[in-house]
Design an enzyme around this catalytic site. Sequence first.
Site: not given
Length: 404
Positions: A177-178
């Site tokens: 996600d990051t």
Amino acid sequence: MTQTPADDRPAPGPLAGLRVLELGQLIAGPFTGTLLAYFGAEVIKIEPPEGDPIRQWRVVRDGTSLWWHSIGRNKKSVRIDLKTGEGRALVGQLAARCDVLVENFRPGTLEKWGLGPEVLKAANPGLVIARISGYGQDGPYAGKAGYASVCEGFGGLRYVNGMPGEPPVRPNLSIGDTLAALHAVIGILMALHQRGRSGSGQVVDVALFEAVYNLLESVVPEFDGAGVVREPSGTTVTGIVPTNTYRCADGRWAIIGGNGDSIYKRLMRAAGRADLADDPRLAHNPGRVQHEAEIDAAIAAWTATLPLAEVVSSLETAGVPAGPIYSVRDMFADPQYQARGLFERVEIDGKPLAIPAIPPKLSATPGGTRWSGPAIGAHTGEVLGEWLGMDAEAVNGLRQRGVI
């Protein structure tokens, strides 16, 4: 919930004046908004009536996730029920007044709501639309649900992570996600740069698995050119020696990177192994790769005799990259973290809270935390009034009908 800003930093940030509409939930989309807001963009976060689920994830204090105060910082929260036609119409009106829209729903969701790129760009040709999903907006897997954990496996990261012959290991983080958020910000900034020349916006299509895939260095050409499949290698990196993690006498671990030719010689002399430092077989990396076990055994035997601090001090004196493995407790105690200003403090209902500063550091227009994550819908009336010209009566009517 009352909040005190982290500081009174006057600099507006390099993205000041940029308007961003954030429709995403949980991590990838919201962290994209966090990055943009930290550097000055005005980010309007659209939340469902119950709020972003991340408000209740992980450690909760006084009814709200501590994480929320970090990922929701600097944003204005607007409560809109996108299940209602009026709610979707409001979002369309807000998007018409924005520079950027960020969403991380499953592909096709915006189109189902009548808010697809064609519709949005018809009203706002300069709009940059960042779409984050597991597998991208097209291809046979586009419609599949794609959480970071699954996409980290599909994108190749999990395969090379862990000990040989054991189950692949994940970091205790949603790194996919990051990484997707970082790629989204890069894409948004490139699209805005192009808009400055053409006047037209475009779609930035970010897939979580592709963000992970982008980390694979030489994995693809080595397979295609030599048929080599990179396998998990524990605490080492295949084909680069020595770079490993070594246990010290006090039970702590040192990471040592001695893989440069001259650095290797200094490392082995510091470890009391001048014989290995001067061994012509080990003068260059290919030879060291062939004798990796011998080299690692010698280094491990040395570190086992000394506590971590002495190992690191000895190697730093010798000019060899080395360091500890830190927990968050170690980070708080370390002067380098403090000197770099990596903890920013806010107050939530009078209680102090440290949240991470966000790099990179800009000398003239630094980013910063102006306020922590707000209450659900805290800015609904303000935004609808300022952006759409609605008076209090119109806002109250929407509230009474359950739209906001």
